[in-house]
Design a protein around this motif. Structure first.
Motif, PDB file in Angstrom:
ATOM      1  N   SER A 204     -42.148  16.721  44.953  1.00  0.00           N
ATOM      2  CA  SER A 204     -41.118  16.894  45.974  1.00  0.00           C
ATOM      3  C   SER A 204     -40.661  18.341  46.013  1.00  0.00           C
ATOM      4  CB  SER A 204     -39.927  15.966  45.711  1.00  0.00           C
ATOM      5  OG  SER A 204     -39.134  16.438  44.640  1.00  0.00           O
ATOM      6  N   THR A 205     -40.439  18.839  47.223  1.00  0.00           N
ATOM      7  CA  THR A 205     -39.994  20.226  47.409  1.00  0.00           C
ATOM      8  C   THR A 205     -38.819  20.260  48.372  1.00  0.00           C
ATOM      9  OG1 THR A 205     -41.377  20.780  49.328  1.00  0.00           O
ATOM     10  CG2 THR A 205     -42.409  20.921  47.154  1.00  0.00           C
ATOM     11  N   GLY A 206     -37.852  21.120  48.099  1.00  0.00           N
ATOM     12  CA  GLY A 206     -36.684  21.241  48.968  1.00  0.00           C
ATOM     13  C   GLY A 206     -36.922  22.183  50.131  1.00  0.00           C
ATOM     14  N   ASN A 246     -46.923  23.962  58.486  1.00  0.00           N
ATOM     15  CA  ASN A 246     -47.751  24.951  57.806  1.00  0.00           C
ATOM     16  C   ASN A 246     -47.045  25.548  56.592  1.00  0.00           C
ATOM     17  OD1 ASN A 246     -50.236  26.352  57.681  1.00  0.00           O
ATOM     18  ND2 ASN A 246     -49.356  28.147  58.689  1.00  0.00           N
ATOM     19  N   ASP A 247     -46.080  24.822  56.057  1.00  0.00           N
ATOM     20  CA  ASP A 247     -45.271  25.294  54.931  1.00  0.00           C
ATOM     21  C   ASP A 247     -45.052  24.118  53.992  1.00  0.00           C
ATOM     22  OD1 ASP A 247     -42.782  26.082  53.397  1.00  0.00           O
ATOM     23  OD2 ASP A 247     -42.955  27.851  54.688  1.00  0.00           O
ATOM     24  N   LEU A 248     -45.131  24.372  52.692  1.00  0.00           N
ATOM     25  CA  LEU A 248     -45.014  23.281  51.723  1.00  0.00           C
ATOM     26  C   LEU A 248     -43.576  23.010  51.295  1.00  0.00           C
ATOM     27  CD1 LEU A 248     -48.119  23.839  49.399  1.00  0.00           C
ATOM     28  CD2 LEU A 248     -47.884  22.385  51.426  1.00  0.00           C
ATOM     29  N   ARG A 249     -42.608  23.740  51.839  1.00  0.00           N
ATOM     30  CA  ARG A 249     -41.206  23.483  51.510  1.00  0.00           C
ATOM     31  C   ARG A 249     -40.654  22.343  52.367  1.00  0.00           C
ATOM     32  NH1 ARG A 249     -39.061  29.513  52.337  1.00  0.00           N
ATOM     33  NH2 ARG A 249     -40.561  29.290  54.038  1.00  0.00           N
ATOM     34  N   GLY A 250     -39.714  21.593  51.785  1.00  0.00           N
ATOM     35  CA  GLY A 250     -39.131  20.479  52.515  1.00  0.00           C
ATOM     36  C   GLY A 250     -40.122  19.345  52.712  1.00  0.00           C
ATOM     37  N   LYS A 251     -40.917  19.089  51.698  1.00  0.00           N
ATOM     38  CA  LYS A 251     -41.996  18.108  51.797  1.00  0.00           C
ATOM     39  C   LYS A 251     -42.082  17.275  50.505  1.00  0.00           C
ATOM     40  CE  LYS A 251     -43.536  20.347  55.546  1.00  0.00           C
ATOM     41  NZ  LYS A 251     -42.714  21.568  55.552  1.00  0.00           N
ATOM     42  N   ILE A 252     -42.886  16.234  50.575  1.00  0.00           N
ATOM     43  CA  ILE A 252     -43.398  15.576  49.371  1.00  0.00           C
ATOM     44  C   ILE A 252     -44.915  15.659  49.477  1.00  0.00           C
ATOM     45  CG2 ILE A 252     -43.530  13.491  47.983  1.00  0.00           C
ATOM     46  CD1 ILE A 252     -40.782  12.729  49.032  1.00  0.00           C
ATOM     47  N   LEU A 253     -45.522  16.328  48.522  1.00  0.00           N
ATOM     48  CA  LEU A 253     -46.952  16.590  48.524  1.00  0.00           C
ATOM     49  C   LEU A 253     -47.682  15.497  47.745  1.00  0.00           C
ATOM     50  CD1 LEU A 253     -46.678  20.389  47.602  1.00  0.00           C
ATOM     51  CD2 LEU A 253     -46.398  19.307  49.851  1.00  0.00           C
ATOM     52  N   ARG A 254     -48.949  15.300  48.069  1.00  0.00           N
ATOM     53  CA  ARG A 254     -49.762  14.313  47.349  1.00  0.00           C
ATOM     54  C   ARG A 254     -51.159  14.887  47.153  1.00  0.00           C
ATOM     55  NH1 ARG A 254     -51.371   8.283  49.469  1.00  0.00           N
ATOM     56  NH2 ARG A 254     -52.316   9.579  51.090  1.00  0.00           N
ATOM     57  N   ILE A 255     -51.541  14.992  45.890  1.00  0.00           N
ATOM     58  CA  ILE A 255     -52.835  15.590  45.572  1.00  0.00           C
ATOM     59  C   ILE A 255     -53.521  14.783  44.461  1.00  0.00           C
ATOM     60  CG2 ILE A 255     -52.111  17.919  46.247  1.00  0.00           C
ATOM     61  CD1 ILE A 255     -51.695  18.566  43.297  1.00  0.00           C
ATOM     62  N   LYS A 256     -54.821  14.994  44.339  1.00  0.00           N
ATOM     63  CA  LYS A 256     -55.623  14.406  43.266  1.00  0.00           C
ATOM     64  C   LYS A 256     -56.136  15.545  42.403  1.00  0.00           C
ATOM     65  CE  LYS A 256     -58.225  11.191  41.227  1.00  0.00           C
ATOM     66  NZ  LYS A 256     -57.723   9.993  40.529  1.00  0.00           N
ATOM     67  N   ILE A 257     -55.733  15.559  41.121  1.00  0.00           N
ATOM     68  CA  ILE A 257     -56.076  16.682  40.241  1.00  0.00           C
ATOM     69  C   ILE A 257     -57.397  16.404  39.533  1.00  0.00           C
ATOM     70  CG2 ILE A 257     -55.332  18.048  38.254  1.00  0.00           C
ATOM     71  CD1 ILE A 257     -52.470  17.429  39.056  1.00  0.00           C
ATOM     72  N   ASN A 258     -58.253  17.402  39.563  1.00  0.00           N
ATOM     73  CA  ASN A 258     -59.534  17.312  38.886  1.00  0.00           C
ATOM     74  C   ASN A 258     -59.395  17.730  37.431  1.00  0.00           C
ATOM     75  OD1 ASN A 258     -60.788  16.636  41.395  1.00  0.00           O
ATOM     76  ND2 ASN A 258     -60.783  18.832  41.919  1.00  0.00           N
ATOM     77  N   PRO A 290     -35.331  16.289  48.574  1.00  0.00           N
ATOM     78  CA  PRO A 290     -35.776  15.039  47.944  1.00  0.00           C
ATOM     79  C   PRO A 290     -35.783  15.211  46.423  1.00  0.00           C
ATOM     80  CG  PRO A 290     -37.662  16.245  48.777  1.00  0.00           C
ATOM     81  CD  PRO A 290     -36.450  17.057  49.149  1.00  0.00           C
ATOM     82  N   TYR A 291     -34.616  15.055  45.833  1.00  0.00           N
ATOM     83  CA  TYR A 291     -34.444  15.541  44.465  1.00  0.00           C
ATOM     84  C   TYR A 291     -35.104  14.654  43.419  1.00  0.00           C
ATOM     85  CZ  TYR A 291     -32.346  18.224  40.742  1.00  0.00           C
ATOM     86  OH  TYR A 291     -32.164  19.033  39.653  1.00  0.00           O
ATOM     87  N   GLU A 306     -32.708  11.366  49.260  1.00  0.00           N
ATOM     88  CA  GLU A 306     -32.606  12.578  50.072  1.00  0.00           C
ATOM     89  C   GLU A 306     -31.145  13.011  50.113  1.00  0.00           C
ATOM     90  OE1 GLU A 306     -34.320  15.352  51.408  1.00  0.00           O
ATOM     91  OE2 GLU A 306     -35.547  13.961  52.580  1.00  0.00           O
ATOM     92  N   VAL A 307     -30.842  14.175  49.535  1.00  0.00           N
ATOM     93  CA  VAL A 307     -29.474  14.680  49.507  1.00  0.00           C
ATOM     94  C   VAL A 307     -29.182  15.341  50.848  1.00  0.00           C
ATOM     95  CG1 VAL A 307     -27.820  16.126  48.295  1.00  0.00           C
ATOM     96  CG2 VAL A 307     -29.680  15.015  47.024  1.00  0.00           C
ATOM     97  N   GLY A 308     -28.163  14.836  51.548  1.00  0.00           N
ATOM     98  CA  GLY A 308     -27.927  15.234  52.930  1.00  0.00           C
ATOM     99  C   GLY A 308     -26.891  16.315  53.111  1.00  0.00           C
TER     100      GLY A 308
END
Length: 918
Positions: A204-206, A246-258, A290-291, A306-308
């Motif tokens: 999660s990123t703010g 096009n920015d990773l802030r304000g998101k929840i990312l999902r990745i698969k780590i090798n 999204p803390y 989500e802190v509003g």
């Protein structure tokens, strides 16, 4: 299609059926398709049905809080419970700590150099070491993942480390992902990391945006969505981050780590891998802060708090008030911020150059046209929140209460096969919690994830700002407490484990009562505790007198004589034969100095004041062992809201009001932002007291800030509003705050003896005259100054129908905002508790719609419905003459009415009653 819910072996099953179902003679309610929020199903079943189906809510007193470590943390952020039940902790300032389960000790486990403090005055950094988790295959690879802000580079970074011999080896760091983050500003970092099914990692990123107002500007944010796109004000525009594909802030990312530390992105993330204007790592966009996140380990559904934003009210120019959210993502999606909030409530476009607004944003086709946007202009359709609530009370989710807001999402509970530590009742329920409000709730969901209901969980357990919650390998819940105070080492910060007692339960402490909390030497302490054992066992009491002194009794009373001056923290631990125990709150007592005594005397009637007639008062102060310094007496008067006439103690002196105010403060969320003596995110209460000592309207001012919130007085961070708090409670908190400063009585607003003349016309909304007096002594050797307060309430002699709460036979009626009482069909009464009738000659009634009515007879009786008769009247509009009552006591007064010729047609309404003197 109709939906039907039933219980079978304690599992909720969704059935589609066109008819009601009978199981063992039990009728189930058929519901229409679920809406949000859906109807509460299980709670509507009657007790017999619940018992047959074995779905009774487990007794909350069977859950106990086991403290693993406390008082050794400085801003802890997240925990990871290892397979051996050791616990890895991250701290914002860069430290890793490790709690060793075998030895019950805490040890350092490494440190990262992080950016955790700004160089800009009055701006708090929230960055640092933000989150930690372990690899699903940790037992084999010892991989630990950390999300942090490296000191020398303006990025937030996800890295992998190895934990070897209880140490994070910094040399093993493998940087996996990082993205730019603007620094020297506040706020919103996110930072929670969690693995879901299939080894997918969620981060999660703010939004990395400033929610406060641009200094020295006419048109500013005011707590609404930050949409200021003027040049050079990037930090005030969340469309550059949360609304930017096009920015990773304000998101929840999902990745698969090798295995080599690289990563791939799932095909069902929100954006295609080859889109030049969208990041493929994005699973969820449109996030503010999204803390804390959690992933359902069976369904793969993502949950987050989500802190509003801070706006307390809707605004036609800007849009909705602030809401916190608990969200659910069953698949990739856009959750709206900064264009929408709550149940897709839209903000409006706003021109910060001239204060004009545009159209409301469209959740079905949102557009990001900010010049700071580097991504797609047309955004995915906005998804509504799963649960949402404002500062005030929530109509949709009333169980969440009111006050400050910091929503968090915990795990979905699943028991361990064959050895579930908690009742199966909680199987599949989502646990959500509140950092500020301190509660935990269990959310019941349909099999498809739809919201059904929420209920209190751990309701008998007090938590000090829970900031992370994780299910351990043993199936038990582990909770990290940040402690009540910001950016500091809190003595109540710690880790607790939640156990469930299927057998013996600990005692329950209702109250610790100390007869006197101060006195001259030798000082005799007399203490009593109200406690009971749920299982009926005999109890033992261990009294902690501070400074290492403990005494044991087998009765709930204790006496002890102090011969040495000092402040002593008194508490008691109550223990049953099975060694289950509970501890009381701590009450400080002062030996060697005694609280002063403050009394307020008035002449005449002690319940009422009469418009235009002066109230004569006199304040007297005594202080054992010391000479009273009259310059330290502080006296004030004000008019405040109406009191419940069914229980108001008018004329009774409310001794030690400061203690009442402190108690109310502790029950609220105020202590999350303020300390008594030291600055937290907000000013110390003592600072507030000192600042406003010369303001004769300080109590009214501070109490208004408690209710409405405060912004910009003590810094950028706004203090939350408490719109649901009663004005009388806010005033008591304000009075306690104002009593804290040593200068509290240097400038009394009124003399010790004098007159207060009420206005000829009383404010209907503030009919109570409140006279307040306080005195702070000079303390004694080794002891701080002690303050005593007293307050006297006098009520206007005319009592509006809305304040007549003790009624029988009458019905309430509201018209054009005015409330009245419809007279009974046959008979009834109005009860006013604890009234002084000194000098009262008659009682009048103001009645409307009385024309053509057959009339009513009136009686006035003392103490009970059929008590001593002291007055009668033959009809409406006739004053009820009162026989003199000269005992100077307070009585319950019953005004009885009886219809002469009963009829239900055109019954009159009572607007008010008036107590009149001779």
């Amino acid at each position: 299609m109709l939906y039907l819910y039933m219980i079978y072996t304690q599992t909720i099953i969704l059935m589609k059926t066109p008819f009601a179902l009978l199981v063992s003679g039990i009728a189930f309610t058929i519901l229409t398709p679920l809406t949000r929020p859906a109807a509460i199903v299980l709670s509507n079943l009657n007790p017999t049905t619940k018992k047959i189906l074995q779905i009774d809510t487990p007794d909350q007193d069977r859950f106990i809080k086991v403290k693993l470590v406390q008082g050794q943390f400085t801003e802890p952020t997240e925990i990871a419970v290892l397979p051996n039940l050791d616990i890895l902790i991250s701290q914002r300032r860069g430290e890793f700590l490790l709690y060793k389960n075998q030895t019950k000790t805490l040890k350092p486990a490494g440190k990262l150099d992080v950016y955790a403090k700004t160089n800009t005055p009055d701006v708090n950094a929230e960055e640092g070491l933000l989150g930690v988790t372990i690899d699903p295959d940790f037992a084999k690879n010892q991989y630990v993942y950390a999300f942090y802000s490296p000191l020398k580079t303006s990025v937030n970074r996800l890295s992998r480390f190895k934990l070897i011999d209880d140490k994070i080896t910094v040399a093993s760091e493998k940087v996996i992902l990082e993205f730019y983050s603007q620094r020297e500003i506040c706020c919103h970092t996110g930072g929670s990391i969690a693995f879901g099914p299939g080894g997918l990692l969620y981060i999660s990123t703010g939004d990395n945006s400033t929610p406060f107002d641009v200094p020295n500007q006419q048109y500013v944010n005011k707590g609404y969505a930050p949409l200021d796109n003027r040049k050079g004000l990037h930090q005030y525009d969340a469309r550059r981050s949360a609304g930017n594909t096009n920015d990773l802030r304000g998101k929840i990312l999902r990745i698969k780590i090798n295995e080599d530390g690289t990563y791939t992105t799932p095909d069902d993330n929100l954006f295609a891998k080859n889109d030049p204007k969208a990041k493929p790592e994005i699973y969820v966009m449109g996030n503010r802060n999204p803390y804390r996140i959690s992933v359902d380990q069976k369904t793969g559904f993502l949950y987050w708090g989500e802190v509003g934003p801070d706006a307390s009210n809707d605004d036609e120019l800007r849009g909705p008030r602030g809401y916190d959210e608990v969200n659910q993502a069953r698949k990739a999606g856009n959750f709206g911020w900064p264009l929408f909030i709550g149940n897709n409530y839209p903000y409006r476009a706003y021109d910060f150059t001239n204060g004009t607004n545009g159209a409301a944003f469209n959740p079905s086709a949102p557009v990001n046209n900010s010049p700071n946007n580097t991504g797609l202009n047309e955004l995915p359709k906005a998804q509504p929140a799963y649960i949402w609530y404002p500062y005030g009370e929530s109509k949709e989710f009333p169980q969440v209460g009111s006050g400050g807001r910091t929503a968090m999402a915990g795990p979905v509970y699943y028991g361990k096969p064959g050895a579930s530590p908690y009742p199966a009742y909680y199987e599949g329920k989502l646990l959500i919690y509140e950092w500020v409000r301190g509660w935990v709730k269990a959310v019941t969901m349909a099999p498809n994830g739809d919201y059904i209901s929420m209920e209190p969980f751990l309701s008998n357990i007090s938590l000090a700002a829970p900031i992370d919650m994780e299910l351990g390998p043993d199936g038990k819940l582990y909770i990290l407490e940040y402690g009540k105070g910001w950016f500091t080492k809190n003595p109540d910060a710690g880790i607790v484990r939640i156990d469930y007692l299927a057998g013996n339960r600990p005692p329950q402490i209702t109250k610790l009562d100390i007869q006197k909390t101060s006195g001259l030497l030798p000082f005799k302490l007399i203490a009593k505790v109200e406690a009971k054992d749920p299982d009926g066992d005999n109890l033992t009491y261990v009294w902690n007198l501070g400074k290492g002194v403990k005494k044991t009794t087998t009765i709930p009373e204790f006496q002890y004589t102090f011969t040495k001056a000092g402040e002593y923290p008194i508490s008691v631990q109550v223990i049953d034969p099975g060694k289950a125990s509970s501890a009381s709150a701590v009450i400080p007592v002062f030996a060697g100095n005694e609280h002063p005594s403050v009394k307020i005397a008035t002449t005449g009637n002690k319940s009422f004041y009469f418009p235009g007639t002066p109230v004569n008062y006199q304040v007297t102060v005594t202080d054992k062992g010391a000479v009273v310094d009259k310059s330290r007496i502080y006296i004030s008067s004000t008019y405040t809201e109406g009191l419940d006439m069914a229980g108001a103690q008018l004329g009774h002196q409310a001794a030690a009001q400061t203690l009442v105010g402190r108690s109310l403060m502790m029950k609220s969320d105020c202590s999350a932002c303020h300390k008594t003596d030291t600055k937290s995110i907000g000013p110390a209460f003592k600072q507030v007291s000192t600042k406003y000592q010369s303001n004769t309207k300080a109590v009214a001012y501070v109490s208004s800030k408690i209710i409405k919130g405060s912004k910009g007085v003590w810094g950028e961070v706004p203090m939350p509003a408490h719109p649901a708090m009663k004005e009388s409670e806010a005033r008591q908190i304000a009075e306690w705050i104002m009593s804290l400063s040593a200068t509290a009585s240097t400038k009394p607003s009124l003399p010790a003896m004098g007159k207060i003349t009420p206005p000829a016309e009383v404010n209907k909304n503030k009919p109570v005259l409140e006279i307040k007096a306080s005195y702070s002594d000079l303390g004694s050797a080794g002891l701080k100054s002690l303050t005593a307060s007293n307050m006297l309430n006098l009520r206007s002699n005319e009592i509006d129908a809305s304040n007549l709460k003790g009624i029988s036979g009458f019905a309430r009626k509201e018209s054009n905002g005015n409330e009245s009482l419809i007279f009974p069909e046959n008979g009834g009464w109005i009860r006013l508790r604890q009234i002084d009738l000194t000098n009262i000659a008659s009682i009048g009634t103001a009645v409307v719609d009385a024309a053509g009515n057959p009339g009513y007879a009136f009686e006035v009786r003392l103490d009970t419905e059929n008590g001593q008769l002291i007055g009668e009247a033959a009809g409406i509009g006739t004053p009820i003459t009162i026989s003199p009552v000269t005992d100077a006591k307070f009585h319950d007064v019953y005004i009885k009415v009886k219809a002469k010729d009963a009829t239900v047609k055109d019954r009159p309404s009572l607007k008010s009653i008036q107590f009149k003197t001779k």
